[in-house]
Design a protein around this motif. Structure first.
Motif, PDB file in Angstrom:
ATOM      1  N   ILE A  36      10.042 -10.779 -45.004  1.00  0.00           N
ATOM      2  CA  ILE A  36       9.278 -11.866 -45.630  1.00  0.00           C
ATOM      3  C   ILE A  36       7.835 -11.770 -45.131  1.00  0.00           C
ATOM      4  CG2 ILE A  36       9.107 -14.335 -46.107  1.00  0.00           C
ATOM      5  CD1 ILE A  36      12.292 -13.216 -44.594  1.00  0.00           C
ATOM      6  N   TYR A  38       4.783 -12.961 -45.014  1.00  0.00           N
ATOM      7  CA  TYR A  38       4.114 -14.210 -45.408  1.00  0.00           C
ATOM      8  C   TYR A  38       3.512 -14.856 -44.166  1.00  0.00           C
ATOM      9  CZ  TYR A  38       3.787 -18.913 -47.572  1.00  0.00           C
ATOM     10  OH  TYR A  38       3.360 -20.115 -48.080  1.00  0.00           O
ATOM     11  N   ASP A  90      11.516  -6.140 -49.045  1.00  0.00           N
ATOM     12  CA  ASP A  90      10.753  -7.364 -48.825  1.00  0.00           C
ATOM     13  C   ASP A  90      10.833  -8.264 -50.045  1.00  0.00           C
ATOM     14  OD1 ASP A  90       9.933  -6.410 -46.372  1.00  0.00           O
ATOM     15  OD2 ASP A  90       7.929  -5.831 -47.043  1.00  0.00           O
ATOM     16  N   VAL A  91      10.813  -9.569 -49.797  1.00  0.00           N
ATOM     17  CA  VAL A  91      10.653 -10.521 -50.890  1.00  0.00           C
ATOM     18  C   VAL A  91       9.264 -10.300 -51.503  1.00  0.00           C
ATOM     19  CG1 VAL A  91      10.672 -12.943 -51.552  1.00  0.00           C
ATOM     20  CG2 VAL A  91      12.085 -12.173 -49.632  1.00  0.00           C
ATOM     21  N   LEU A  93       6.186 -11.689 -52.933  1.00  0.00           N
ATOM     22  CA  LEU A  93       5.636 -13.035 -52.777  1.00  0.00           C
ATOM     23  C   LEU A  93       4.287 -13.177 -53.476  1.00  0.00           C
ATOM     24  CD1 LEU A  93       6.482 -13.476 -49.002  1.00  0.00           C
ATOM     25  CD2 LEU A  93       7.613 -14.580 -50.930  1.00  0.00           C
ATOM     26  N   ILE A 105      11.902 -16.825 -51.618  1.00  0.00           N
ATOM     27  CA  ILE A 105      12.517 -16.551 -50.305  1.00  0.00           C
ATOM     28  C   ILE A 105      13.952 -17.058 -50.285  1.00  0.00           C
ATOM     29  CG2 ILE A 105      12.443 -17.151 -47.848  1.00  0.00           C
ATOM     30  CD1 ILE A 105       9.327 -17.239 -48.176  1.00  0.00           C
ATOM     31  N   PHE A 121      16.453 -11.588 -40.953  1.00  0.00           N
ATOM     32  CA  PHE A 121      15.229 -11.867 -41.686  1.00  0.00           C
ATOM     33  C   PHE A 121      14.021 -11.556 -40.807  1.00  0.00           C
ATOM     34  CE2 PHE A 121      18.378 -15.076 -43.261  1.00  0.00           C
ATOM     35  CZ  PHE A 121      18.593 -14.487 -44.516  1.00  0.00           C
ATOM     36  N   GLY A 123      10.290 -12.156 -40.396  1.00  0.00           N
ATOM     37  CA  GLY A 123       9.091 -12.875 -40.805  1.00  0.00           C
ATOM     38  C   GLY A 123       7.870 -12.052 -40.502  1.00  0.00           C
ATOM     39  N   GLY A 124       6.706 -12.512 -40.944  1.00  0.00           N
ATOM     40  CA  GLY A 124       6.470 -13.817 -41.482  1.00  0.00           C
ATOM     41  C   GLY A 124       6.236 -14.862 -40.399  1.00  0.00           C
ATOM     42  N   VAL A 128       8.623 -19.776 -42.899  1.00  0.00           N
ATOM     43  CA  VAL A 128       9.631 -19.157 -43.778  1.00  0.00           C
ATOM     44  C   VAL A 128      11.049 -19.564 -43.397  1.00  0.00           C
ATOM     45  CG1 VAL A 128       8.085 -17.204 -44.178  1.00  0.00           C
ATOM     46  CG2 VAL A 128       9.915 -16.978 -42.488  1.00  0.00           C
TER      47      VAL A 128
END
Length: 310
Positions: A36, A38, A90-91, A93, A105, A121, A123-124, A128
């Motif tokens: 993620i 982000y 990866d998501v 975004l 997400i 997961f 992150g980010g 998240v």
């Protein structure tokens, strides 16, 4: 004859050389990694968007199976019928559409959760964790165990309700199945008094860093045994002398050994349903040791969960 393999700096960087899968396709695995990238919810130094890629590269130094000094083999893919670990990418975004980002997400986390026994997961920033936790709304009696220098239970920060200071506040408002949060490693000079009072009023367990080593056995023993636990590791839980690459470091945090000891106890006492690792900012540590440590922690946590479930 064994096929030749790349050295850590060669080849395509998937996590631990795992095969690439799409979250929505037909696959099953023991564990799956989802990135993620982000960090627009940070209040201080950016860079956590670069963590999923950095963790993948750092993971290439320790590819399963692992062999300890005693000769014991751990996390051996031959012991599991399906792939032991896959990389779900990866998501994707949107850069500045935060609500759409949270929706994507959650959707990706649900897809990964339905296809593996341990979602991991990457992150980010810590914001998240709220949309990730929404993917576990169907898990009854869910507990969160959080390693963190900060409580992350603020209602609003600078008129923002979805910052990295608020993921667990939003989660308990939205998820009736999330019954308890235990936070280890709290320290610093910037606590929100209202957030502390709100967490305590809800019955959460707040463990300052200076009390972790003395009390964590008793605190973990006090939790209902064998409950589902979502484990959230904010890397600022670590002492910045150990892991400097994070947005908001706080002095006098976890050593690697103490953090791993705590995680082992969590895994052995409870059923870990997911792991997230957040707030790593590799751009803030030019030595690369921050992502190496975080990747190693993920590997060792995965090995502990695999040992227990095998």
């Amino acid at each position: 004859m064994t096929a030749p393999t790349h050295l850590p700096y060669g080849g395509i960087a998937t996590f631990a050389r795992a095969p690439i899968v799409h979250p929505d396709r037909d696959w099953q695995a023991f564990a799956a990694v989802l990135g993620i990238p982000y960090d627009i919810a940070l209040g201080f130094r950016p860079g956590a968007r670069f963590a999923p890629r950095a963790l993948r590269e750092a993971s290439l130094r320790s590819v399963p199976p692992f062999t300890g000094l005693d000769g014991r083999v751990r996390l051996d893919p031959a012991q599991y019928p399906d792939p032991l670990i896959v990389d779900a990418g990866d998501v994707i975004l949107p850069s500045l559409e935060s609500e759409l980002a949270r929706e994507r997400i959650t959707a990706a986390a649900r897809a990964v959760k339905s296809r593996c026994r341990l979602p991991i997961f990457l992150g980010g920033d810590h914001s998240v964790t709220y949309p990730l936790l929404r993917a576990f709304a169907d898990v009854p009696d869910l507990h969160v165990i959080q390693l963190d220098a900060h409580l992350d239970f603020t209602d609003t920060r600078n008129d923002t309700r979805y910052s990295n200071s608020s993921p667990f506040r939003r989660a308990v408002e939205d998820l009736p199945n999330l019954v308890h949060i235990t936070t280890f490693g709290l320290r610093g000079l910037r606590f929100d008094g209202e957030a502390v009072a709100a967490a305590r009023a809800r019955g959460h367990t707040l463990v300052p860093m200076e009390e972790v080593e003395a009390q964590f056995q008793d605190i973990l023993a006090g939790l209902p045994a064998q409950r589902p636990v979502y484990l959230s590791v904010d890397v600022d839980a670590f002492d910045p002398a150990v892991l400097p690459g994070t947005s908001s470091p706080e002095p006098d945090g976890f050593s690697y050994a103490l953090a791993l000891r705590l995680i082992r106890e969590v895994v052995r006492r409870h059923s870990v349903v997911a792991l997230d690792v957040v707030e790593l900012a590799p751009n803030l540590d030019l030595t690369g040791r921050s992502e190496l440590l975080a990747a190693r922690l993920i590997m060792e946590t995965l090995a502990e969960v695999f040992d227990v479930r095998s």
